[in-house]
Design a protein around this motif. Structure first.
Motif, PDB file in Angstrom:
ATOM      1  N   ARG A  21       0.820  -1.217   0.000  1.00 35.05           N
ATOM      2  CA  ARG A  21       0.000   0.000   0.000  1.00 35.05           C
ATOM      3  C   ARG A  21       0.854   1.268   0.000  1.00 35.05           C
ATOM      4  O   ARG A  21       0.625   2.181  -0.801  1.00 35.05           O
ATOM      5  N   ASP A  22       1.816   1.354   0.889  1.00 38.44           N
ATOM      6  CA  ASP A  22       2.618   2.571   0.985  1.00 38.44           C
ATOM      7  C   ASP A  22       3.436   2.793  -0.280  1.00 38.44           C
ATOM      8  O   ASP A  22       3.591   3.931  -0.742  1.00 38.44           O
ATOM      9  N   ALA A  23       3.972   1.708  -0.834  1.00 36.77           N
ATOM     10  CA  ALA A  23       4.773   1.825  -2.055  1.00 36.77           C
ATOM     11  C   ALA A  23       3.918   2.294  -3.225  1.00 36.77           C
ATOM     12  O   ALA A  23       4.354   3.121  -4.039  1.00 36.77           O
ATOM     13  N   VAL A  24       2.689   1.776  -3.313  1.00 34.64           N
ATOM     14  CA  VAL A  24       1.787   2.186  -4.386  1.00 34.64           C
ATOM     15  C   VAL A  24       1.417   3.658  -4.226  1.00 34.64           C
ATOM     16  O   VAL A  24       1.427   4.425  -5.207  1.00 34.64           O
ATOM     17  N   ALA A  25       1.105   4.075  -3.006  1.00 40.26           N
ATOM     18  CA  ALA A  25       0.738   5.466  -2.764  1.00 40.26           C
ATOM     19  C   ALA A  25       1.877   6.407  -3.139  1.00 40.26           C
ATOM     20  O   ALA A  25       1.662   7.460  -3.759  1.00 40.26           O
ATOM     21  N   GLU A  26       3.087   6.027  -2.787  1.00 40.27           N
ATOM     22  CA  GLU A  26       4.250   6.858  -3.124  1.00 40.27           C
ATOM     23  C   GLU A  26       4.472   6.906  -4.632  1.00 40.27           C
ATOM     24  O   GLU A  26       4.758   7.963  -5.195  1.00 40.27           O
ATOM     25  N   HIS A  27       4.327   5.752  -5.280  1.00 40.88           N
ATOM     26  CA  HIS A  27       4.530   5.675  -6.727  1.00 40.88           C
ATOM     27  C   HIS A  27       3.532   6.550  -7.484  1.00 40.88           C
ATOM     28  O   HIS A  27       3.871   7.135  -8.523  1.00 40.88           O
ATOM     29  N   ALA A  29       2.042   9.297  -6.369  1.00 40.19           N
ATOM     30  CA  ALA A  29       1.944  10.651  -5.819  1.00 40.19           C
ATOM     31  C   ALA A  29       1.673  11.654  -6.943  1.00 40.19           C
ATOM     32  O   ALA A  29       2.362  11.673  -7.962  1.00 40.19           O
ATOM     33  N   GLY A  30       0.640  12.461  -6.757  1.00 42.70           N
ATOM     34  CA  GLY A  30       0.277  13.465  -7.747  1.00 42.70           C
ATOM     35  C   GLY A  30      -0.620  12.959  -8.859  1.00 42.70           C
ATOM     36  O   GLY A  30      -1.077  13.744  -9.701  1.00 42.70           O
ATOM     37  N   VAL A  31      -0.895  11.652  -8.889  1.00 43.78           N
ATOM     38  CA  VAL A  31      -1.748  11.056  -9.926  1.00 43.78           C
ATOM     39  C   VAL A  31      -3.199  11.045  -9.439  1.00 43.78           C
ATOM     40  O   VAL A  31      -3.486  10.569  -8.348  1.00 43.78           O
ATOM     41  N   PHE A  54      -9.505  -0.811  -4.462  1.00 45.23           N
ATOM     42  CA  PHE A  54      -8.295  -0.537  -3.692  1.00 45.23           C
ATOM     43  C   PHE A  54      -7.825   0.897  -3.892  1.00 45.23           C
ATOM     44  O   PHE A  54      -7.509   1.609  -2.928  1.00 45.23           O
ATOM     45  N   MET A  55      -7.772   1.335  -5.136  1.00 48.75           N
ATOM     46  CA  MET A  55      -7.253   2.666  -5.430  1.00 48.75           C
ATOM     47  C   MET A  55      -8.135   3.768  -4.853  1.00 48.75           C
ATOM     48  O   MET A  55      -7.658   4.858  -4.536  1.00 48.75           O
ATOM     49  N   ARG A  56      -9.414   3.469  -4.686  1.00 49.44           N
ATOM     50  CA  ARG A  56     -10.327   4.451  -4.086  1.00 49.44           C
ATOM     51  C   ARG A  56      -9.889   4.792  -2.661  1.00 49.44           C
ATOM     52  O   ARG A  56     -10.040   5.932  -2.200  1.00 49.44           O
ATOM     53  N   GLN A  57      -9.327   3.810  -1.962  1.00 48.81           N
ATOM     54  CA  GLN A  57      -8.829   4.041  -0.611  1.00 48.81           C
ATOM     55  C   GLN A  57      -7.649   5.017  -0.596  1.00 48.81           C
ATOM     56  O   GLN A  57      -7.385   5.675   0.403  1.00 48.81           O
ATOM     57  N   LEU A  58      -6.948   5.089  -1.724  1.00 44.76           N
ATOM     58  CA  LEU A  58      -5.803   5.990  -1.847  1.00 44.76           C
ATOM     59  C   LEU A  58      -6.191   7.308  -2.501  1.00 44.76           C
ATOM     60  O   LEU A  58      -5.328   8.160  -2.742  1.00 44.76           O
ATOM     61  N   GLY A  59      -7.483   7.467  -2.801  1.00 51.72           N
ATOM     62  CA  GLY A  59      -7.957   8.700  -3.407  1.00 51.72           C
ATOM     63  C   GLY A  59      -7.694   8.804  -4.891  1.00 51.72           C
ATOM     64  O   GLY A  59      -7.663   9.915  -5.434  1.00 51.72           O
ATOM     65  N   ARG A  60      -7.541   7.656  -5.573  1.00 57.82           N
ATOM     66  CA  ARG A  60      -7.296   7.654  -7.007  1.00 57.82           C
ATOM     67  C   ARG A  60      -8.455   7.025  -7.769  1.00 57.82           C
ATOM     68  O   ARG A  60      -9.025   6.027  -7.331  1.00 57.82           O
TER      69      ARG A  60
END
Length: 243
Positions: A21-27, A29-31, A54-60
């Motif tokens: 999760r953290d690696a995906v969020a960092e990758h 970033a800004g998307v 899953f991506m919805r949880q990261l705001g994407r």
């Protein structure tokens, strides 16, 4: 290039992609919107919905490339791309049929963030010849995107001395590959991934590391955190018949 190459998308006892999760969020970033390539599985809609949840949880937001009338135009305007896992032969054949191999490779080399898991990680290699998958379809060639100059074997399994399976171990199969080709192969164990930024490459993961196989040498162990940037300077020689 900005690369995130996962061995696997699901870890035992954890939700989809949760281990990274953290690696995906960092990758990402800004998307704001991610273009997802679901071609490795037959049910594109369900696969895309799983990724979107899953991506919805990261705001994407997530857009499935299979819904686009012009997949190449979709890649051209994408903010980032995720090529999901499944069957590598089916994935590559579909990328070839839709004209996306060159388009994807060009955009990623120009800076489009690329994320792959399993089969999607195989696609980042020069060829798919170190996949574990059954050839359920026949692609026009084995040549993949070539984003990295070495081969990767996702889901790498260590030999089990107590096992009853009498077929080749993963180590034996990769050794056979190296009898015909002079190119390093990185065996990525479950829970590991590669983070690439231009010419730098770092091995990451939650527990296990990776094994590097080269012709005429014993495999070398690497732990998460290892700098593998030297692999980006690989000068590979393949058997000409299938590359």
């Amino acid at each position: 290039m900005k690369l995130l190459l996962l061995s696997n998308s699901a870890a035992p006892g954890r939700p989809y992609l949760d281990h990274a999760r953290d690696a995906v969020a960092e990758h990402l970033a800004g998307v704001e919107e991610l273009l997802f390539v679901p071609y490795a599985l037959a049910d594109h809609d369900s696969y895309t919905a799983k990724v979107a949840a899953f991506m919805r949880q990261l705001g994407r937001r997530v857009r499935g490339i299979h819904t686009e009338d012009d997949p190449r135009a979709a890649v051209a305007r994408a903010q980032a791309v995720f090529v999901g896992g499944g069957n590598s032969f089916r994935l590559l054949a579909t990328l070839q049929r839709t004209g996306l191999v060159d388009t994807l490779a060009h955009r990623v080399r120009a800076g489009l963030p690329y994320m792959g898991s399993s089969a999607g990680t195989n696609m980042a290699c020069p060829t798919l010849r170190t996949t574990n998958d059954m050839p359920i379809v026949e692609p026009a060639s084995f040549a993949a995107l070539g984003l990295v100059p070495f081969q990767i074997n996702p889901h790498y399994l260590d030999p089990d001395p107590s096992g009853t399976h009498m077929g080749e171990t993963r180590e034996e199969r990769l050794s056979q590959f190296l009898e015909e080709n002079d190119v390093p192969v990185l065996g990525l164990r479950e829970g590991t991934w590669l983070r690439g930024d231009d010419d730098t490459l770092t091995l990451c993961g939650i527990e296990a590391g990776a094994r590097l196989f080269t012709a005429g040498a014993e495999p070398v162990e690497y732990a998460p955190g290892a700098d593998l940037s030297a692999l980006m300077a690989t000068k590979a020689r393949f058997d000409h018949r299938d590359a």
